[in-house]
Design an enzyme around this catalytic site. Structure first.
Site, mmCIF file in Angstrom:
data_model
loop_
_atom_site.group_PDB
_atom_site.id
_atom_site.type_symbol
_atom_site.label_atom_id
_atom_site.label_comp_id
_atom_site.label_asym_id
_atom_site.label_seq_id
_atom_site.Cartn_x
_atom_site.Cartn_y
_atom_site.Cartn_z
ATOM 1 N N ASP A 101 11.832 -29.309 -18.624
ATOM 2 C CA ASP A 101 10.802 -28.400 -18.975
ATOM 3 C C ASP A 101 11.223 -27.129 -18.570
ATOM 4 O OD1 ASP A 101 9.187 -30.692 -19.646
ATOM 5 O OD2 ASP A 101 8.242 -30.721 -17.614
HETATM 6 N N1 URA Z 1 10.262 -35.040 -16.198
HETATM 7 C C1 URA Z 1 9.278 -34.152 -16.376
HETATM 8 O O1 URA Z 1 8.229 -34.091 -16.132
HETATM 9 N N2 URA Z 1 9.915 -32.944 -16.707
HETATM 10 C C2 URA Z 1 11.321 -32.779 -16.968
HETATM 11 O O2 URA Z 1 11.585 -31.568 -17.324
HETATM 12 C C3 URA Z 1 12.151 -33.639 -16.773
HETATM 13 C C4 URA Z 1 11.547 -34.804 -16.250
#
Ligand code: URA
Length: 233
Positions: A101
């Site tokens: 993310d």
């Molecule tokens: N889980 C999440 O919530 N975000 C990420 O970027 C990777 C795994």
């Protein structure tokens, strides 16, 4: 060969991102806009945005310590910084393997090897990903048990996972969470499912491959031993 696999092998994008290009109507086989699932042969001409694409002969493999504030796409339609901005200038046609993310940092692999991308991201292969998680509130013992055995996110139960509690303070917990799936925002949603929230999230490992000394925002080529490890994972 399926058109999305072909595009991934050409280093255009991952299979999933290639599907999106196909749906966008920018991929043509022999001058005709193609559909998901179309097949290509050696003598077909494939273009993306009007430019011919060819099979990559040599693959490149990079590891990055992604900082927060970057998106994991080749181009962002909202004009935000992307992980491609952190690559050396002479490197082209790589794509990120899976997503972290915008607010998540840590280990990201970038390559033009579509088969490796598929292998590392397809849930059936159960390649583990380990995250350092800091939560907003301390995680209770019974919530750890729930998280380990699976919680419902978006109506679907998560698979069993490993969680190591590193530290519990009045203001939150620090944990290592190892999952073998890759649902959208999975780790954040898992903690939300038990009434908590993630304040800090960093991927520290894919399988046994670790960031090992790479500072935030840094990127380097994977060593031959690391590449070999991933290809045989
Ligand atoms: N889980 C999440 O919530 N975000 C990420 O970027 C990777 C795994």
């Amino acid at each position: 060969m399926r058109i999305n696999k072909f595009l991934a092998e050409c280093g255009v994008a991952s299979r999933r991102a290639s599907d999106q290009l196909i749906l966008d109507g920018v991929v043509k086989i022999n001058g005709k806009v193609c559909d998901l699932g179309d097949e290509v042969n050696n003598d077909d001409t494939v273009t993306v945005h009007g430019k011919p694409v060819k099979k990559v002969k040599k693959y490149d493999y990079y590891i990055m310590n992604k900082p927060k504030g970057y998106v994991c796409t080749v181009k962002d339609d909202k004009g935000r910084k992307t992980v491609m901005d952190l690559l050396p200038k002479n490197v082209e046609r790589l794509f990120p393997v899976g997503r972290l993310d915008y607010d998540t940092e840590g280990l990201l692999i970038l390559t033009n090897d579509g088969d490796l991308t598929f292998k590392l991201t397809h849930p059936k292969n159960e390649v583990t990903k380990t995250y350092l998680v800091k939560t907003e509130k301390p995680v209770a013992e019974q919530d750890l048990a729930k998280l380990r055995s699976g919680v419902y996110i978006d109506g679907v139960k998560t698979s069993k996972c490993k969680i190591r509690l590193i530290e519990n303070t009045k203001t939150g917990s620090k944990l290592h969470v190892t999952i073998s799936e890759g649902k959208n925002r999975q780790v954040r949603k898992m903690f939300e499912a038990v009434g908590n929230s993630v304040d800090f999230l960093k991927r520290i490992k894919i399988g046994d491959l670790a960031l090992s000394g790479l500072n935030r925002g840094e990127v380097r080529k994977l060593s031959p031993a690391e590449i070999d490890y991933l290809l045989n994972i």
